[in-house]
Design a protein around this motif. Structure first.
Motif, short mmCIF file in Angstrom:
data_model
loop_
_atom_site.label_atom_id
_atom_site.label_comp_id
_atom_site.label_asym_id
_atom_site.label_seq_id
_atom_site.Cartn_x
_atom_site.Cartn_y
_atom_site.Cartn_z
N LEU A 143 3.27 3.98 4.16
CA LEU A 143 3.38 2.82 3.29
C LEU A 143 3.00 1.60 4.12
O LEU A 143 2.96 1.67 5.35
CB LEU A 143 4.81 2.67 2.76
N ALA A 144 2.72 0.49 3.46
CA ALA A 144 2.41 -0.73 4.20
C ALA A 144 3.26 -1.87 3.69
O ALA A 144 3.33 -2.13 2.48
CB ALA A 144 0.93 -1.10 4.09
N ILE A 145 3.91 -2.55 4.61
CA ILE A 145 4.60 -3.81 4.30
C ILE A 145 3.55 -4.90 4.18
O ILE A 145 2.67 -5.04 5.03
CB ILE A 145 5.59 -4.17 5.43
N GLY A 146 3.61 -5.69 3.09
CA GLY A 146 2.74 -6.86 3.00
C GLY A 146 1.65 -6.80 1.96
O GLY A 146 1.84 -6.27 0.86
N ASN A 147 0.51 -7.33 2.32
CA ASN A 147 -0.58 -7.59 1.38
C ASN A 147 -1.17 -6.32 0.78
O ASN A 147 -1.28 -5.29 1.45
CB ASN A 147 -1.69 -8.38 2.08
N ALA A 148 -1.56 -6.41 -0.50
CA ALA A 148 -2.22 -5.31 -1.19
C ALA A 148 -3.73 -5.53 -1.20
O ALA A 148 -4.20 -6.67 -1.10
CB ALA A 148 -1.70 -5.20 -2.62
N TYR A 149 -4.47 -4.44 -1.32
CA TYR A 149 -5.93 -4.52 -1.43
C TYR A 149 -6.34 -4.76 -2.88
O TYR A 149 -5.93 -4.02 -3.78
CB TYR A 149 -6.57 -3.22 -0.93
N ALA A 150 -7.17 -5.77 -3.09
CA ALA A 150 -7.63 -6.11 -4.44
C ALA A 150 -8.38 -4.96 -5.08
O ALA A 150 -8.31 -4.76 -6.31
CB ALA A 150 -8.50 -7.36 -4.40
N PHE A 151 -9.09 -4.17 -4.28
CA PHE A 151 -9.91 -3.09 -4.83
C PHE A 151 -9.08 -1.90 -5.32
O PHE A 151 -9.63 -0.97 -5.90
CB PHE A 151 -10.97 -2.62 -3.83
N GLU A 162 0.84 -1.20 0.00
CA GLU A 162 0.00 0.00 0.00
C GLU A 162 0.87 1.24 0.00
O GLU A 162 1.94 1.28 0.63
CB GLU A 162 -0.92 0.02 1.23
N VAL A 163 0.40 2.27 -0.70
CA VAL A 163 1.00 3.60 -0.64
C VAL A 163 -0.14 4.58 -0.38
O VAL A 163 -1.13 4.60 -1.10
CB VAL A 163 1.77 3.94 -1.94
N ALA A 164 -0.02 5.37 0.71
CA ALA A 164 -1.11 6.24 1.13
C ALA A 164 -0.62 7.67 1.33
O ALA A 164 0.45 7.91 1.89
CB ALA A 164 -1.73 5.71 2.42
N LEU A 165 -1.44 8.61 0.87
CA LEU A 165 -1.12 10.03 0.96
C LEU A 165 -2.00 10.70 2.01
O LEU A 165 -3.23 10.59 1.97
CB LEU A 165 -1.34 10.69 -0.40
N VAL A 166 -1.35 11.38 2.94
CA VAL A 166 -2.02 12.11 4.02
C VAL A 166 -1.30 13.43 4.22
O VAL A 166 -0.09 13.44 4.49
CB VAL A 166 -2.01 11.33 5.35
N ASP A 189 1.08 -0.88 8.28
CA ASP A 189 1.34 0.50 7.87
C ASP A 189 2.46 1.11 8.71
O ASP A 189 2.50 0.89 9.93
CB ASP A 189 0.07 1.35 8.04
N PHE A 190 3.32 1.88 8.07
CA PHE A 190 4.33 2.63 8.82
C PHE A 190 4.44 4.04 8.23
O PHE A 190 4.24 4.24 7.03
CB PHE A 190 5.68 1.91 8.83
N MET A 191 4.73 4.99 9.09
CA MET A 191 4.61 6.40 8.75
C MET A 191 5.93 6.98 8.23
O MET A 191 6.98 6.79 8.85
CB MET A 191 4.13 7.18 9.96
N VAL A 192 5.84 7.69 7.09
CA VAL A 192 7.05 8.24 6.47
C VAL A 192 6.92 9.73 6.16
O VAL A 192 7.88 10.36 5.72
CB VAL A 192 7.38 7.48 5.16
N GLY A 193 5.74 10.32 6.36
CA GLY A 193 5.50 11.70 5.97
C GLY A 193 5.97 12.72 6.99
O GLY A 193 6.17 12.41 8.16
N SER A 194 6.15 13.95 6.51
CA SER A 194 6.52 15.07 7.37
C SER A 194 6.25 16.36 6.62
O SER A 194 5.89 16.35 5.44
CB SER A 194 8.02 15.00 7.74
N GLY A 195 6.45 17.47 7.29
CA GLY A 195 6.31 18.77 6.64
C GLY A 195 7.44 19.09 5.69
O GLY A 195 7.44 20.14 5.05
N GLU A 196 8.41 18.18 5.59
CA GLU A 196 9.55 18.37 4.68
C GLU A 196 9.50 17.45 3.47
O GLU A 196 10.46 17.39 2.71
CB GLU A 196 10.85 18.13 5.45
N MET A 197 8.41 16.73 3.30
CA MET A 197 8.33 15.74 2.23
C MET A 197 7.72 16.31 0.95
O MET A 197 6.67 16.95 0.98
CB MET A 197 7.53 14.52 2.68
#
Length: 410
Positions: free
Chosen positions: A346-354, A316-320, A380-388
């Motif tokens: 981002l998420a390590i592991g399984n992807a969502y079929a949808f 998974e790749v997620a934008l927040v 899920d693990f967090m990688v975002g910041s105000g510098e990204m």
């Protein structure tokens, strides 16, 4: 001013009507800790008022869970819980919705043998694989909400007096689910609409890759052909909407399994299986994690990555945006349900079929062939910041800004 009981009633209403969206004649399963008993009783009553056919509650208790990990026979962690998997599979195949009410201590399994934890994850994952496939394809409605426990509240607010910690965490949770709004249900519908507009924009762009740049991060993520950006609201096999996470601030899709390259650094602690992993870096080559390190919980991180072959890849790749309400609260929740909604993740592991065109109707092998990852894990693990900064890379190699300094660039 609303009192606590009034807010609790509204929280239960959100979980029942927006979260799992219980339908008339539908069964509801509630998986909950004993710390959440007061809220669960209200949820059960409201579910029946909404027309639920029956409501089944499965209780758990942190103390008993820890006793098992400390005292149970080593070989017991190799026993697959087939009885539980069979019951849950039968329920959801017959149309039941599932609501998880979580409240566990982030440090619950600190000091427990990582072998015991990993063996449990593998056996549980194997037993629940068919159920998990249905869940990841939106075949049934499911949702997650949270309730404070004393141990969790003490972790989040260590500087407050003990008798004020749970109250403070309740208030923080209420704000994240918009219970501070005059009409929380209406506020959620407006929020869902806003997130959906972001997903629509990205789906129209059909970017080939994403390029992440931040301190300690330089990562490219290829996106599979036919990938779909999804926001907040999902639709089950019967055509009914549900909200898997409350709160939610993310717009997300699936990466190309073998198309991730570079280095990414975490920006918040990850609470995983009762342990904290913090200050970690992952290096990817052709999708696979080839190197990892962590300042805290490095052995736990390595066991997560080694869980199975698929846990060496992203799902998974997620934008927040960094300006999300949860991020702006300044509170570190030590709970992924909340912390992931304060940060790109981002998420390590399984992807969502949808997250793939036609994916809901594909088999596991067909999804893998299309580029989606398969694993027992989905962390899920967090990688975002105000510098990204994040750029969308077009088919002809042009980079267009998606995020600038942690904020949406469109």
């Amino acid at each position: 001013m609303e009192n606590f009981q009034e807010k609790l009633q509204k929280y239960a209403e959100l979980a029942v009507k927006i979260g799992v969206n219980v339908q008339k004649g539908q069964a509801l399963v509630v998986n909950a800790t004993i710390d959440s008993a007061e809220l669960v009783r209200i949820i059960v009553k409201q579910a029946y008022e909404a027309g639920a056919r029956t409501v089944k509650v499965n209780w758990s208790d942190d103390t008993i869970t820890r006793l098992r990990y400390d005292m149970a026979a080593e070989e017991s962690f190799l026993d697959e819980p087939k009885w539980y998997a069979g019951e849950m599979l039968e329920l959801v195949e017959n149309g039941a919705a599932v609501l998880h009410v979580i409240s566990s201590d982030p440090d619950l399994l600190n000091g427990v043998s990582t072998t015991r934890i990993t063996n449990h994850q593998k056996t549980y994952g194997a037993a629940m694989s068919k159920y998990r496939a249905l869940q990841m394809a939106d075949k049934f409605s499911w949702s997650i909400v949270a309730v404070p426990s004393q141990a969790w509240a003490a972790k989040v607010f260590p500087d407050l007096p003990e008798d004020k910690q749970v109250e403070a965490l309740w208030e923080a949770i209420f704000r994240t689910v918009r219970l501070d709004q005059a009409d929380p249900v209406a506020a959620w519908r407006e929020h869902i609409k806003t997130l959906s507009e972001k997903a629509d924009y990205l789906n129209n762009k059909k970017y080939k890759k994403l390029h992440y740049i931040a301190p300690g991060t330089d990562l490219t993520i290829e996106l599979p052909k036919g990938h779909l950006w999804v926001a907040a609201e999902s639709i089950n096999a019967q055509g009914n909407t549900f909200l898997a996470n409350m709160p939610t601030e993310e717009v997300f899709t699936a990466p190309q399994r073998d198309g991730v390259n570079g280095i990414v650094s975490s920006t918040k602690p990850l609470s995983y299986n009762g342990n904290i992993i913090d200050g970690f870096k992952l290096t990817f080559e052709n999708g696979r994690i080839i190197d990892s390190s962590a300042e805290v919980g490095e052995s736990v991180l390595k066991h997560l990555i080694e869980l199975d072959e698929g846990s060496h890849y992203l799902g998974e790749v997620a934008l927040v945006p960094h300006g999300s309400p949860i991020s702006q609260s300044g509170i570190l929740f030590y709970n992924t349900l909340f912390d992931e909604n304060a940060s790109n993740h981002l998420a390590i592991g399984n992807a969502y079929a949808f997250n793939l065109e036609g994916g809901k109707a594909m088999s596991k092998d067909e999804l893998f062939e299309a580029g989606l990852n398969s694993s027992f894990a989905h962390e899920d693990f967090m990688v975002g910041s105000g510098e990204m900064d994040i750029f969308g890379v077009t088919e002809d190699g042009q980079e267009e800004p998606i995020f600038k300094q942690g904020a949406w660039a469109f």
